[in-house]
Design a protein around this motif. Structure first.
Motif, PDB file in Angstrom:
ATOM      1  N   PHE A  82       0.936  -1.121  -0.162  1.00 10.42           N
ATOM      2  CA  PHE A  82       0.100  -0.148   0.015  1.00 10.42           C
ATOM      3  C   PHE A  82       0.955   1.341  -0.341  1.00 10.42           C
ATOM      4  O   PHE A  82       1.967   1.109   0.659  1.00 10.42           O
TER       5      PHE A  82
ATOM      6  N   ARG B 215      -3.636   3.649  -0.129  1.00 10.54           N
ATOM      7  CA  ARG B 215      -3.846   3.474  -1.687  1.00 10.54           C
ATOM      8  C   ARG B 215      -3.177   2.443  -2.335  1.00 10.54           C
ATOM      9  O   ARG B 215      -2.051   2.277  -2.098  1.00 10.54           O
ATOM     10  N   GLN B 216      -4.102   1.764  -3.191  1.00  9.94           N
ATOM     11  CA  GLN B 216      -3.631   0.674  -3.758  1.00  9.94           C
ATOM     12  C   GLN B 216      -4.440   0.744  -5.094  1.00  9.94           C
ATOM     13  O   GLN B 216      -5.548   0.338  -5.293  1.00  9.94           O
ATOM     14  N   LYS B 217      -3.343   0.825  -6.179  1.00 10.36           N
ATOM     15  CA  LYS B 217      -4.009   0.948  -7.522  1.00 10.36           C
ATOM     16  C   LYS B 217      -4.799   2.217  -7.488  1.00 10.36           C
ATOM     17  O   LYS B 217      -4.404   3.274  -7.113  1.00 10.36           O
ATOM     18  N   SER B 218      -6.254   1.947  -7.923  1.00  7.03           N
ATOM     19  CA  SER B 218      -7.106   2.981  -7.923  1.00  7.03           C
ATOM     20  C   SER B 218      -8.264   3.084  -6.525  1.00  7.03           C
ATOM     21  O   SER B 218      -9.239   3.779  -6.557  1.00  7.03           O
ATOM     22  N   GLU B 219      -7.882   2.405  -5.702  1.00 14.82           N
ATOM     23  CA  GLU B 219      -8.971   2.172  -4.524  1.00 14.82           C
ATOM     24  C   GLU B 219      -8.187   2.781  -3.410  1.00 14.82           C
ATOM     25  O   GLU B 219      -6.955   2.727  -2.974  1.00 14.82           O
ATOM     26  N   THR B 220      -9.200   3.470  -2.312  1.00 13.77           N
ATOM     27  CA  THR B 220      -8.628   4.172  -1.104  1.00 13.77           C
ATOM     28  C   THR B 220      -9.174   3.527   0.107  1.00 13.77           C
ATOM     29  O   THR B 220     -10.234   3.247  -0.149  1.00 13.77           O
ATOM     30  N   TYR B 221      -8.368   3.205   1.129  1.00 13.25           N
ATOM     31  CA  TYR B 221      -8.874   2.645   2.153  1.00 13.25           C
ATOM     32  C   TYR B 221      -8.430   3.800   3.283  1.00 13.25           C
ATOM     33  O   TYR B 221      -7.424   4.289   3.325  1.00 13.25           O
TER      34      TYR B 221
ATOM     35  N   VAL C  89     -14.757   5.642   0.278  1.00  5.96           N
ATOM     36  CA  VAL C  89     -13.661   4.966   0.220  1.00  5.96           C
ATOM     37  C   VAL C  89     -14.239   3.410  -0.289  1.00  5.96           C
ATOM     38  O   VAL C  89     -15.194   3.046  -0.009  1.00  5.96           O
ATOM     39  N   ALA C  90     -12.950   2.678  -0.718  1.00  9.36           N
ATOM     40  CA  ALA C  90     -13.307   1.128  -0.795  1.00  9.36           C
ATOM     41  C   ALA C  90     -13.584   0.478   0.620  1.00  9.36           C
ATOM     42  O   ALA C  90     -14.288  -0.788   0.377  1.00  9.36           O
ATOM     43  N   GLY C  91     -12.996   0.643   1.525  1.00  8.89           N
ATOM     44  CA  GLY C  91     -12.841   0.138   2.704  1.00  8.89           C
ATOM     45  C   GLY C  91     -12.123   0.791   3.856  1.00  8.89           C
ATOM     46  O   GLY C  91     -11.721   1.721   3.704  1.00  8.89           O
TER      47      GLY C  91
ATOM     48  N   ASN D 170     -17.899  -2.923   4.773  1.00  6.60           N
ATOM     49  CA  ASN D 170     -16.571  -3.314   4.407  1.00  6.60           C
ATOM     50  C   ASN D 170     -15.590  -2.382   5.520  1.00  6.60           C
ATOM     51  O   ASN D 170     -14.720  -1.630   5.170  1.00  6.60           O
TER      52      ASN D 170
END
Length: 277
Positions: free
Chosen positions: A128, A147-153, A182-184, A205
Motif C-alpha cells: 500500500f 492507496r492501492q491501484k485506484s482504490e483508497t482505504y 472509500v473502498a473500505g 466493508n
C-alpha cells in the motif's frame, strides 16, 4: 488541552513530513526552480504607461514575494522531507523490533504514536501507499490513508489495552468512510472489541483487527521463505576416449582456449585425452 499555536512555516513542515520523503524533496526542488524563475524577472518594466502602472505594481509585488519564497518554501519542504525520512527509518526499526518479540506485550507497551507507526509500516510492506494523517491524538481521527491501484482505504488506530473498543468509535469511523466514499476501512486496536462492535461491523466493508490478529498478521508477513536457487543436476564425468579412465574438469592455461574449461583425463600426463564440456 488546547492545540499549541504554530506558524504557517511550522504547519507546512508538518504537512510535508507526513508525505514520503522523496515527495518532500521533489517539492523542495520544484518550488525553488519555479519561484527562482519568477524572482529573476524584472521587478518593474523600464517603460510603463500610466495605464499599466497598476498591473506593474501587482506583478512587482508578486515577484518580490517570489524572491523570499524561493528560499522559504524549499527550506520548509526540505525540513519536512528530512523529518519524513527520519520517521521512516524509525518506523522500520520499530516494526523489525516488534516482529522479533512474540505475543501482544510489545503492542501494549508502546505509545499510541508508535502503534500508529507500526500499523503504517505493516501496510507499507504489504504493497500500500501510506499517507499518515495523524488523527487528533490517541483517541480520534483518521490516522492513515491507504492507496492501492485506484482504490483508497482508511485506517483508524486505537492503542487501547485497558478496555474494549465499543460500537460508538466503529460507527463513527464507518460514517467517515461513507462520507469519503472509500473502498473500505481497517479499524486496528491493540486490545479487543465488544460483541456489539463486531455485530455492527459484520457485513460492512470494515475490517476489525484486534491485538491478537495484528500480532498474527505481523508474524505471517515477517516470515521470509528462503527460496534457494534450483540445484544444478549432477554431471557425470565422461570416460577418456583414449584410455577409458575417468575425466575431470580442467582449465586451459594457454592457446586460443586459455581460461576455458574442458574435460581432461585423470591419468594426465600419461594420457592426454580431452573432451569438450
Amino acid at each position: 488541552m488546547a492545540r499549541k499555536r504554530t506558524s504557517p512555516f511550522e504547519d507546512m513542515i508538518l504537512i510535508v513530513s507526513k508525505l514520503p520523503w522523496w515527495a518532500g524533496l521533489a517539492l523542495s526542488l520544484v518550488s525553488y526552480m519555479v519561484l527562482h524563475a519568477i524572482a529573476s524577472r524584472p521587478v518593474m518594466p523600464s517603460a510603463a504607461t500610466p495605464g499599466q502602472m497598476g498591473d506593474a505594481v501587482a506583478k512587482s509585488l508578486f515577484t518580490t514575494m517570489a524572491m523570499f519564497g524561493q528560499f522559504v518554501l524549499p527550506i520548509a519542504f526540505g525540513f519536512g522531507a528530512l523529518l519524513s525520512g527520519i520517521s521512516a527509518l524509525r518506523q522500520k526499526k520499530l516494526y523489525d523490533n516488534v516482529a522479533t518479540r512474540p505475543g501482544v506485550a510489545a503492542l501494549n507497551e508502546m505509545s499510541w504514536a508508535d502503534f500508529e507507526r507500526l500499523v503504517s509500516e505493516y501496510y507499507r510492506r504489504n504493497g500500500f501507499q501510506v499517507t499518515r494523517e495523524g488523527g487528533n491524538g490517541p483517541d480520534g481521527g483518521i490516522d492513515l490513508v491507504l492507496r492501492q491501484k485506484s482504490e483508497t482505504y482508511l485506517v483508524q488506530c486505537k492503542q487501547w489495552k485497558a478496555y474494549k473498543v465499543g460500537v460508538q468509535p466503529v460507527r463513527e469511523f464507518y460514517g467517515v468512510m461513507t462520507a469519503r466514499g472509500v473502498a473500505g476501512g481497517y479499524f486496528v486496536t491493540s486490545g479487543e472489541y465488544t460483541g456489539e462492535a463486531k455485530t455492527f461491523a459484520y457485513g460492512l466493508n470494515i475490517t476489525l483487527i484486534d491485538g491478537r490478529k495484528l500480532r498474527e498478521m505481523i508474524d505471517v508477513a515477517s516470515k521470509t521463505v528462503a527460496v534457494s536457487a534450483p540445484s544444478q543436476p549432477a554431471v557425470t564425468p565422461p570416460v577418456c576416449p583414449k584410455c577409458s579412465a575417468k575425466m575431470k574438469k580442467r582449465v586451459a592455461r594457454q592457446g586460443t582456449n586459455a581460461g576455458k574449461e574442458f574435460w581432461g583425463c585423470v591419468a594426465y600426463p600419461k594420457c592426454n585425452g580431452t573432451a569438450p564440456l
